[in-house]
Design an enzyme around this catalytic site. Structure first.
Site, PDB file in Angstrom:
ATOM      1  N   SER A 132       0.919  -1.261  -0.041  1.00 41.85           N
ATOM      2  CA  SER A 132      -0.142  -0.160  -0.081  1.00 41.85           C
ATOM      3  C   SER A 132       1.035   1.249   0.160  1.00 41.85           C
ATOM      4  CB  SER A 132      -0.982   0.118   1.225  1.00 41.85           C
ATOM      5  OG  SER A 132      -1.709  -1.029   1.304  1.00 41.85           O
ATOM      6  N   HIS A 180       8.459  10.011  -2.726  1.00 43.88           N
ATOM      7  CA  HIS A 180       7.914   9.423  -4.131  1.00 43.88           C
ATOM      8  C   HIS A 180       8.526  10.294  -5.290  1.00 43.88           C
ATOM      9  CE1 HIS A 180       5.238  13.043  -4.362  1.00 43.88           C
ATOM     10  NE2 HIS A 180       5.101  13.125  -2.985  1.00 43.88           N
ATOM     11  N   GLU A 244      -6.919   0.815 -13.481  1.00 43.93           N
ATOM     12  CA  GLU A 244      -6.743  -0.531 -12.790  1.00 43.93           C
ATOM     13  C   GLU A 244      -7.974  -0.806 -11.916  1.00 43.93           C
ATOM     14  OE1 GLU A 244      -3.009  -0.824 -11.183  1.00 43.93           O
ATOM     15  OE2 GLU A 244      -3.584  -2.822 -10.341  1.00 43.93           O
ATOM     16  N   ASN A 368      -9.184  -2.102  -0.432  1.00 38.93           N
ATOM     17  CA  ASN A 368     -10.419  -1.293   0.054  1.00 38.93           C
ATOM     18  C   ASN A 368     -10.195  -0.156   0.938  1.00 38.93           C
ATOM     19  OD1 ASN A 368     -11.255  -2.721  -2.022  1.00 38.93           O
ATOM     20  ND2 ASN A 368     -13.200  -3.657  -0.881  1.00 38.93           N
TER      21      ASN A 368
HETATM   22  C1  FAD Z   1      -3.285 -12.317  -6.573  1.00 37.06           C
HETATM   23  C2  FAD Z   1      -2.669 -10.990  -6.692  1.00 37.06           C
HETATM   24  C3  FAD Z   1      -2.062 -10.504  -7.688  1.00 37.06           C
HETATM   25  C4  FAD Z   1      -1.667  -9.021  -7.538  1.00 37.06           C
HETATM   26  N1  FAD Z   1      -0.903  -8.572  -8.689  1.00 37.06           N
HETATM   27  C5  FAD Z   1      -0.023  -7.565  -8.388  1.00 37.06           C
HETATM   28  C6  FAD Z   1       0.771  -7.020  -9.814  1.00 37.06           C
HETATM   29  O1  FAD Z   1       0.634  -7.675 -10.879  1.00 37.06           O
HETATM   30  N2  FAD Z   1       1.751  -6.213  -9.332  1.00 37.06           N
HETATM   31  C7  FAD Z   1       1.991  -5.680  -8.139  1.00 37.06           C
HETATM   32  O2  FAD Z   1       2.804  -4.688  -8.120  1.00 37.06           O
HETATM   33  N3  FAD Z   1       1.268  -6.138  -7.231  1.00 37.06           N
HETATM   34  C8  FAD Z   1       0.439  -7.048  -7.297  1.00 37.06           C
HETATM   35  N4  FAD Z   1      -0.168  -7.544  -6.087  1.00 37.06           N
HETATM   36  C9  FAD Z   1      -0.225  -6.785  -4.899  1.00 37.06           C
HETATM   37  C10 FAD Z   1      -1.222  -6.038  -4.397  1.00 37.06           C
HETATM   38  O3  FAD Z   1      -1.278  -4.847  -5.173  1.00 37.06           O
HETATM   39  C11 FAD Z   1      -0.792  -5.596  -2.913  1.00 37.06           C
HETATM   40  O4  FAD Z   1      -1.085  -6.972  -2.288  1.00 37.06           O
HETATM   41  C12 FAD Z   1      -1.902  -4.851  -2.237  1.00 37.06           C
HETATM   42  O5  FAD Z   1      -1.446  -3.388  -2.794  1.00 37.06           O
HETATM   43  C13 FAD Z   1      -1.526  -4.561  -0.551  1.00 37.06           C
HETATM   44  O6  FAD Z   1      -0.376  -4.454  -0.476  1.00 37.06           O
HETATM   45  P1  FAD Z   1       0.241  -5.220   0.878  1.00 37.06           P
HETATM   46  O7  FAD Z   1      -0.089  -6.750   0.501  1.00 37.06           O
HETATM   47  O8  FAD Z   1       1.761  -5.112   0.905  1.00 37.06           O
HETATM   48  O9  FAD Z   1      -0.766  -5.079   2.084  1.00 37.06           O
HETATM   49  P2  FAD Z   1      -0.254  -3.792   3.271  1.00 37.06           P
HETATM   50  O10 FAD Z   1      -0.023  -2.696   2.558  1.00 37.06           O
HETATM   51  O11 FAD Z   1       0.819  -4.406   4.157  1.00 37.06           O
HETATM   52  O12 FAD Z   1      -1.518  -3.759   4.061  1.00 37.06           O
HETATM   53  C14 FAD Z   1      -2.143  -4.735   4.935  1.00 37.06           C
HETATM   54  C15 FAD Z   1      -3.503  -4.198   5.685  1.00 37.06           C
HETATM   55  O13 FAD Z   1      -3.049  -2.911   6.287  1.00 37.06           O
HETATM   56  C16 FAD Z   1      -4.106  -2.043   5.604  1.00 37.06           C
HETATM   57  N5  FAD Z   1      -3.474  -0.495   5.528  1.00 37.06           N
HETATM   58  C17 FAD Z   1      -2.314  -0.348   4.750  1.00 37.06           C
HETATM   59  N6  FAD Z   1      -2.283   0.928   4.848  1.00 37.06           N
HETATM   60  C18 FAD Z   1      -3.457   1.507   5.252  1.00 37.06           C
HETATM   61  C19 FAD Z   1      -3.807   3.030   5.487  1.00 37.06           C
HETATM   62  N7  FAD Z   1      -3.111   3.985   5.235  1.00 37.06           N
HETATM   63  N8  FAD Z   1      -5.198   3.098   6.354  1.00 37.06           N
HETATM   64  C20 FAD Z   1      -5.737   2.053   6.516  1.00 37.06           C
HETATM   65  N9  FAD Z   1      -5.433   0.567   6.240  1.00 37.06           N
HETATM   66  C21 FAD Z   1      -4.187   0.481   5.770  1.00 37.06           C
HETATM   67  C22 FAD Z   1      -4.588  -2.680   4.171  1.00 37.06           C
HETATM   68  O14 FAD Z   1      -5.723  -2.099   3.813  1.00 37.06           O
HETATM   69  C23 FAD Z   1      -4.708  -4.118   4.471  1.00 37.06           C
HETATM   70  O15 FAD Z   1      -5.707  -4.389   5.053  1.00 37.06           O
HETATM   71  C24 FAD Z   1      -1.118  -8.659  -6.270  1.00 37.06           C
HETATM   72  C25 FAD Z   1      -1.607  -9.264  -5.139  1.00 37.06           C
HETATM   73  C26 FAD Z   1      -2.292 -10.423  -5.155  1.00 37.06           C
HETATM   74  C27 FAD Z   1      -2.799 -10.945  -3.833  1.00 37.06           C
END
Ligand code: FAD
Length: 382
Positions: A132, A180, A244, A368
């Site tokens: 994220s 960034h 996206e 979300n």
């Molecule tokens: C099947 C699959 C395909 C994917 N394909 C791609 C791809 O092609 N390319 C790519 O780059 N990525 C890809 N992703 C990665 C996906 O975009 C990330 O998993 C997603 O952005 C969430 O990041 P994270 O898993 O690090 O979760 P985290 O960022 O660690 O989040 C964990 C939890 O904390 C919450 N959270 C984080 N920040 C906040 C905030 N500021 N306020 C409130 N809640 C927060 C999140 O909502 C979540 O519930 C894919 C993931 C999956 C599972």
């Protein structure tokens, strides 16, 4: 209600794609799910028939249409549960980066083979330590003469095993503040020495999608592969992530429709206490409520599609649609599974996989929670 966002030409394209999908996609879905990957030949066939990049410019081999053609392909694939063929990533997410910010040379080199389905595209944003919080990526691309030397790890990358060209998010200026402003995008060919594919990850759902790790180990990328300008990567991502999110809302709504249709058919034939379970008021109310929500969601998605095609700023609406439709999909698949009783828990019934496939929809393309952060910010809250 009749959907009025699509023209007669769009509907002709849909009818044509349906015939193709019935013939060349549906028979392969079970095998892809078992193998955990799709096959290049199908991608090539999709390209050959004009289903990849239908809205890319004709001069590069695209269809020259609008985003609605992409949306049709996504809807039809989602409805058929062909989740492994992620045209959204290839055509609707990656191609537009190249088309918008690529130099003429970059476009001529990479768009035609991508549109033909010969070169598959992916995007590497997420890292083991950050998803994220995209500004915090640790992958570095340090300029050295005519190249960037790329080092770092990416994970959860869609089309990670089959992909040929990846848009890689990296820091070209790791000391830049704010962080960034040091981010750039590089086009990296999988054949580049130092580009290393990691594991194809075992997942709960989207079984046919080759989600993978990717590593860069002193990977020397020509400076000519920089996409756009140095330090502009984050801005470019923010602009394109909107589309996206629309893709997810479109496919999520189509998946809801399919799960609902199949459940309606099931409750009509399954009997309990001497009558079809469709006769119980609980079944009727549950399905009536879900159908209402799908229709209302579809109306919003269609309005969003129309506004997006007109080129309006739909950042907030795309975020709204993304969290709302995927939330609905999770709720809908859980309730439809419940109406299947024990059979809903059996993998031989598609609703079981629908339930598993829905789980990721609220996570990728921006979680979300992040969608709500974006909406709240635009509301002047924080
Ligand atoms: C099947 C699959 C395909 C994917 N394909 C791609 C791809 O092609 N390319 C790519 O780059 N990525 C890809 N992703 C990665 C996906 O975009 C990330 O998993 C997603 O952005 C969430 O990041 P994270 O898993 O690090 O979760 P985290 O960022 O660690 O989040 C964990 C939890 O904390 C919450 N959270 C984080 N920040 C906040 C905030 N500021 N306020 C409130 N809640 C927060 C999140 O909502 C979540 O519930 C894919 C993931 C999956 C599972």
């Amino acid at each position: 209600m009749r959907r009025d966002v699509f023209s007669e030409e769009h509907e002709m394209f849909r009818a044509q794609f349906r015939r193709f999908a019935e013939r060349e996609i549906e028979p392969k879905i079970a095998r892809w799910n078992k193998d955990g990957i799709t096959d290049r030949e199908t991608w090539r066939r999709l390209g050959e028939e004009g289903y990849l990049g239908p809205c890319m410019p004709e001069e590069y081999g695209g269809g020259g249409g609008d985003f609605l053609y992409d949306a049709i392909v996504m809807e039809e694939l989602a409805w058929r549960r062909a989740h492994g063929i992620m045209t959204a990533v290839h055509s609707s997410i990656c191609m537009p980066y190249i088309n918008t910010w690529g130099t003429e040379e970059q476009k001529r080199r990479w768009l035609p083979p991508a549109i033909r389905g010969e070169a598959l595209l992916g995007i590497c944003m997420t890292e083991p330590g950050t998803g994220s919080d995209l500004a915090n990526v640790q992958t570095r691309a340090i300029r050295d003469g005519d190249s960037y030397v790329l080092n770092g790890s990416k994970t959860f990358i869609s089309i990670g095993q089959l992909g040929d060209l990846f848009i890689v998010v990296a820091k070209t200026d790791p000391s830049a503040r704010p962080a960034h402003s040091g981010i750039s995008l590089l086009l990296v060919e999988a054949s580049t020495p130092g580009f290393v594919r990691g594991r194809k990850l075992e997942k709960l759902g989207l079984l046919a999608q080759d989600t993978s790790e990717i590593f860069f180990q002193d990977c020397r990328v020509p400076a000519a592969n920089l996409l756009g300008r140095e330090g502009q990567g984050f801005k470019m991502l923010m602009e394109k992530l909107q589309q996206e999110r629309i893709c997810i809302a479109v496919s999520s709504t189509a998946s809801c429709r399919r799960a609902l249709e199949d459940t309606i058919a099931y409750v009509k034939q399954r009997k309990a206490f001497g009558q079809p379970i469709a006769a119980f008021q609980n079944t009727q109310f549950t399905l009536a409520e879900l159908m209402t929500q799908v229709e209302i969601g579809q109306a919003f998605v269609d309005r969003l599609l129309a506004a997006h095609v007109r080129g309006e700023d739909v950042v907030v609406e795309a975020s709204m649609a993304k969290w709302w439709t995927t939330d609905l999909q999770k709720k809908l698949t859980a309730e439809c599974l419940q109406l299947h009783g024990g059979y809903g828990f059996m993998l031989e019934y598609p609703i079981a996989m629908d339930y598993a496939d829905a789980a990721v929809q609220s996570i990728y393309a921006g979680t979300n929670e992040i969608m709500k952060v974006i909406i709240a910010r635009r509301m002047g809250l924080g």
